[in-house]
Structures are given as structure tokens and as C-alpha cells.
Write an enzyme that holds these catalytic residues in place. Structure first.
Site, short mmCIF file in Angstrom:
data_model
loop_
_atom_site.label_atom_id
_atom_site.label_comp_id
_atom_site.label_asym_id
_atom_site.label_seq_id
_atom_site.Cartn_x
_atom_site.Cartn_y
_atom_site.Cartn_z
N GLY A 46 -10.75 -3.55 6.88
CA GLY A 46 -10.36 -3.38 8.27
C GLY A 46 -10.83 -4.50 9.19
N ASP A 74 -1.26 -1.69 -3.97
CA ASP A 74 -2.63 -1.76 -3.45
C ASP A 74 -3.17 -0.34 -3.28
OD1 ASP A 74 -4.86 -3.02 -2.33
OD2 ASP A 74 -4.02 -2.98 -0.30
N HIS A 75 -4.34 -0.08 -3.80
CA HIS A 75 -5.02 1.23 -3.63
C HIS A 75 -4.17 2.43 -4.04
CE1 HIS A 75 -8.64 -0.32 -1.71
NE2 HIS A 75 -7.86 -1.13 -1.01
N ASP A 106 -7.12 3.23 -7.68
CA ASP A 106 -8.42 3.24 -7.00
C ASP A 106 -9.02 4.64 -7.11
OD1 ASP A 106 -10.60 3.17 -5.42
OD2 ASP A 106 -9.58 2.47 -3.61
N SER A 126 0.85 -1.20 0.00
CA SER A 126 0.00 0.00 0.00
C SER A 126 0.89 1.25 0.00
CB SER A 126 -0.90 0.00 1.24
OG SER A 126 -0.09 0.19 2.39
N ASN A 144 -8.19 -10.06 -1.55
CA ASN A 144 -7.26 -9.27 -0.73
C ASN A 144 -7.46 -9.54 0.76
OD1 ASN A 144 -6.68 -8.07 -3.16
ND2 ASN A 144 -6.98 -5.97 -2.44
N ILE A 145 -6.36 -9.89 1.41
CA ILE A 145 -6.43 -10.18 2.85
C ILE A 145 -5.25 -9.50 3.55
CG2 ILE A 145 -6.36 -12.01 4.59
CD1 ILE A 145 -7.55 -13.87 2.37
N ASP A 146 -5.57 -8.64 4.47
CA ASP A 146 -4.54 -7.96 5.26
C ASP A 146 -4.87 -8.07 6.75
OD1 ASP A 146 -2.51 -6.41 6.21
OD2 ASP A 146 -3.23 -4.52 5.39
N SER A 147 -6.06 -7.64 7.13
CA SER A 147 -6.39 -7.56 8.56
C SER A 147 -6.23 -8.90 9.29
CB SER A 147 -7.82 -7.05 8.74
OG SER A 147 -7.94 -5.76 8.21
P1 13P Z 1 -9.00 -6.57 4.89
O1 13P Z 1 -8.88 -5.33 5.73
O2 13P Z 1 -10.36 -7.17 5.01
O3 13P Z 1 -7.92 -7.54 5.18
O4 13P Z 1 -8.84 -6.12 3.35
C1 13P Z 1 -7.57 -5.88 2.82
C2 13P Z 1 -7.63 -5.20 1.50
O5 13P Z 1 -8.65 -5.11 0.85
C3 13P Z 1 -6.37 -4.63 0.99
O6 13P Z 1 -6.58 -3.92 -0.20
O1 G3H Z 2 -6.88 -1.97 2.20
C1 G3H Z 2 -5.88 -1.55 2.77
C2 G3H Z 2 -4.82 -2.45 3.27
O2 G3H Z 2 -5.27 -3.19 4.38
C3 G3H Z 2 -3.56 -1.68 3.56
O3 G3H Z 2 -3.68 -0.93 4.71
O4 G3H Z 2 -3.05 1.40 4.09
O5 G3H Z 2 -2.85 0.56 6.46
O6 G3H Z 2 -1.27 -0.23 4.70
P1 G3H Z 2 -2.64 0.28 5.01
ZN ZN Z 3 -8.49 -2.97 -0.34
#
Ligand code: 13P
Ligand code: G3H
Ligand code: ZN
Length: 311
Positions: free
Chosen positions: A181, A82-83, A104, A50, A256-259
């Protein structure tokens, strides 16, 4: 094998009825946890960065960590922005070696979204890089939203063909009920993916790869561990994993998986400190944090994405 674009990955995923995991990376342990899991399961992979990650860790450090992962795993790995929120940011990542970028512009008007996306696509394609765009805005975190407001944030299937034709983007993120999130929906509610919208998008764009953002499911055991070890996270739930699995069998090729990775790592580190209050060597707690990420990614690859053995 050098870094790859997502083109071939998505073609295979679409035909094979599975999706590729796009996991956010911010430091070495996160890169290692994700890539070790993918290697053990022979899964193709998208590592995404990101704007915030790039500001935190620096473009070159992240680039080199991902290059190291390619060497260590031999897997097809795409490095994705990402974004991306501007042409300049996308250009900088393209010039700096990323193989995929997201622009985005989903908060802009339809016409402005098309114009900015097309500008990024033209530059990216000239440089052999693929582009993800977004249409529709992800559902809000509040479940108090009334239906018409909620509906208005979903992607309108009647817009997708014109959008893709005019922008020439390579994949499209759509809003069908996921949200970003760790604080998504209230416990006790019943969040649902609008698979009917996905089906309609698929009908209008046959063979075209669709992307789902906000796809962490907020596993309750991790929230519990965090709170039992000094944390104070309010309860929240995400879209159940079985529904994401269904989307992965349809036109969704990237999830997409981050949280969920953040939760796994944080739960592990909190627990570690609670059990070892006298420890101070970062390797002692970052090691288990990395292992927690690895286990989470293995679970996602097998139970949500279905891309194990597909590298
Ligand atoms: P989550 O916050 O659900 O993991 O989504 C991550 C995401 O969409 C990153 O672009
Ligand atoms: O969708 C966003 C991702 O979870 C990245 O989050 O902008 O805090 O790095 P961030
Ligand atoms: Zn996202």
C-alpha cells in the site's frame, strides 16, 4: 511470441543479478503505460492481475489487453494472478490462459499453507503454469510494532527448504521488511530491508527465485503533487529504492510494484484537472495518466530492477 511463464525469465534474472518488474494492471491505460516503457527499454515483464482487478475489469478484457500488449511489443510477457486466495480462483485463471499464479496462503498455518499450495501446484503444473507461494507475512504498516511482533512476521529461513520441497512451488514470496500500500512507514523513520534474512534464504535455496511484494517506495514528490492539487494523503514512506536494488542483485527475481503507479497516475490526473477545470474528455486526462505510469515504470526498470536490455 505468445505469453510466457516466468521460468526462463527468472533463470536469467537470477544469474544476471537483476529482477523482473511485476506491475498490477486494471485497465487499458495502465497496460499501455507499463508495456510502452518495457518496450522502449527492451525489458522482460510480468503483468499481474489481482482478484479485485479481475472483479473490476473482467477476466476476458484483461486477458485481451495483455494479448494486445504482447502483439504490440513483441516482448516476453508473463500474465500472473496476484494474491490468489483459493484453489478455485487459481484454477479459473489457469483455465483462462494465465501463465503464472500466486497462491497466497501465508495467513494460514505452515501445514495448511503447504497443503493448499501443493494442490494449486499440482493443477498448475499439469497445465504448464508456474506457481508463486508465500511464506511469512509482510511487515505491518504501523511502526509502533514491538520488535518481537515485527520479527515474528518475517519469513523464517529455517522453514523455506521444507516448504519448497513439499509444495514444489516455482518461486517464493518472503517477508523481509516491505509492506503493501501507499501508507507504509512514517516519514522520519528509517525502514530497512532485512537483507540478512534474504542472504540466509538464498544460502538454503541456492538458485531458487525469490519474490518481494509491497515494493513501492512512495516517492514524496507524487504525494506532494496530489496534496497540492486537492488531495489529502497522509505522509508515508516506503523502503528506499537503493535497498530494493540490492535485493534485485541477490536472489530476488520478481519485484511487485502497484502503489507507485497509482500515485503517479493520480498525481498527473489531479494536476491536469487543477490546470484544466473546464476539460471533460477522458482522453485528455487519461493520456497524461498513462504517460506518468510509463515514466514511473522506466525509472523502476533502470534504477530498481536493472532489467533494461534483458528481454
Ligand atoms: P505496493 O503496494 O508496495 O505497490 O505492492 C504491490 C504488491 O505487492 C502487489 O502484490
Ligand atoms: O498487493 C495488492 C495489489 O496492490 C493489488 O491491489 O487488490 O487493490 O487490486 P488490489
Ligand atoms: Zn503483494
Amino acid at each position: 511470441m505468445p505469453l510466457v511463464t516466468t521460468k526462463e525469465m527468472f533463470e536469467k534474472a537470477y544469474k544476471g543479478g537483476y529482477a523482473i518488474g511485476a506491475f498490477n494492471v486494471n485497465n487499458m491505460e495502465i497496460v499501455q503505460g507499463i508495456t510502452e516503457a518495457a518496450k522502449e527499454l527492451n525489458a522482460p515483464l510480468i503483468l499481474q492481475v489481482s482478484k479485485g482487478a479481475r472483479a473490476y475489469a473482467n477476466h476476458t478484457y484483461l486477458m485481451k489487453l495483455v494479448e494486445a500488449a504482447v502483439i504490440e511489443t513483441g516482448l516476453p510477457i508473463a500474465l500472473h494472478l496476484d494474491h490468489g486466495d483459493s484453489f478455485e480462483l487459481c484454477k479459473s485463471c489457469i483455465d483462462g490462459g494465465f501463465t503464472s499464479v500466486m497462491i497466497d496462503a501465508s495467513a494460514k498455518s505452515f501445514e495448511d499453507n503447504i497443503a493448499l499450495t501443493r494442490q494449486v501446484v499440482d493443477y498448475a503444473h499439469d497445465h504448464g503454469v508456474v506457481v508463486e507461494a508465500e511464506l511469512g507475512t509482510l511487515a505491518g504498516i504501523e511502526d509502533e510494532v514491538n520488535v518481537s511482533e515485527e520479527d515474528s512476521s518475517y519469513t523464517r529461513p529455517e522453514d523455506v527448504q521444507e516448504f519448497v520441497e513439499r509444495t514444489q512451488c516455482d518461486s517464493l514470496a518472503i517477508a523481509i521488511g516491505t509492506s503493501h500500500g501507499a501508507y507504509k512507514f512514517k516519514p522520519g523513520t528509517d525502514p530497512k530491508l532485512r537483507l540478512d534474512i534474504l542472504e540466509e534464504v538464498e544460502r538454503r535455496l541456492p538458485g531458487f527465485p525469490i519474490v518481494l511484494h509491497g515494493s513501492s517506495s512512495v516517492p514524496q514528490e507524487f504525494v506532494k503533487t496530489i496534496n497540492e492539487n486537492g488531495g489529502n494523503m497522509p505522509g508515508a514512506i516506503g523502503i528506499p529504492e537503493e535497498q530494493l536494488r540490492m535485493a534485485a542483485k541477490m536472489a530476488v527475481c520478481k519485484i511487485n510494484i502497484d502503489s507507485d503507479l497509482r500515485l503517479a497516475m493520480t498525481a498527473s490526473i489531479r494536476q491536469y484537472f487543477n490546470e484544466h477545470p473546464d476539460h471533460f474528455d477522458p482522453r485528455q486526462y487519461l493520456g497524461p495518466g498513462r504517460e506518468a505510469i510509463k515514466q514511473m515504470v522506466k525509472h523502476k526498470i533502470v534504477d530498481v530492477l536493472g532489467c533494461d536490455g534483458k528481454a
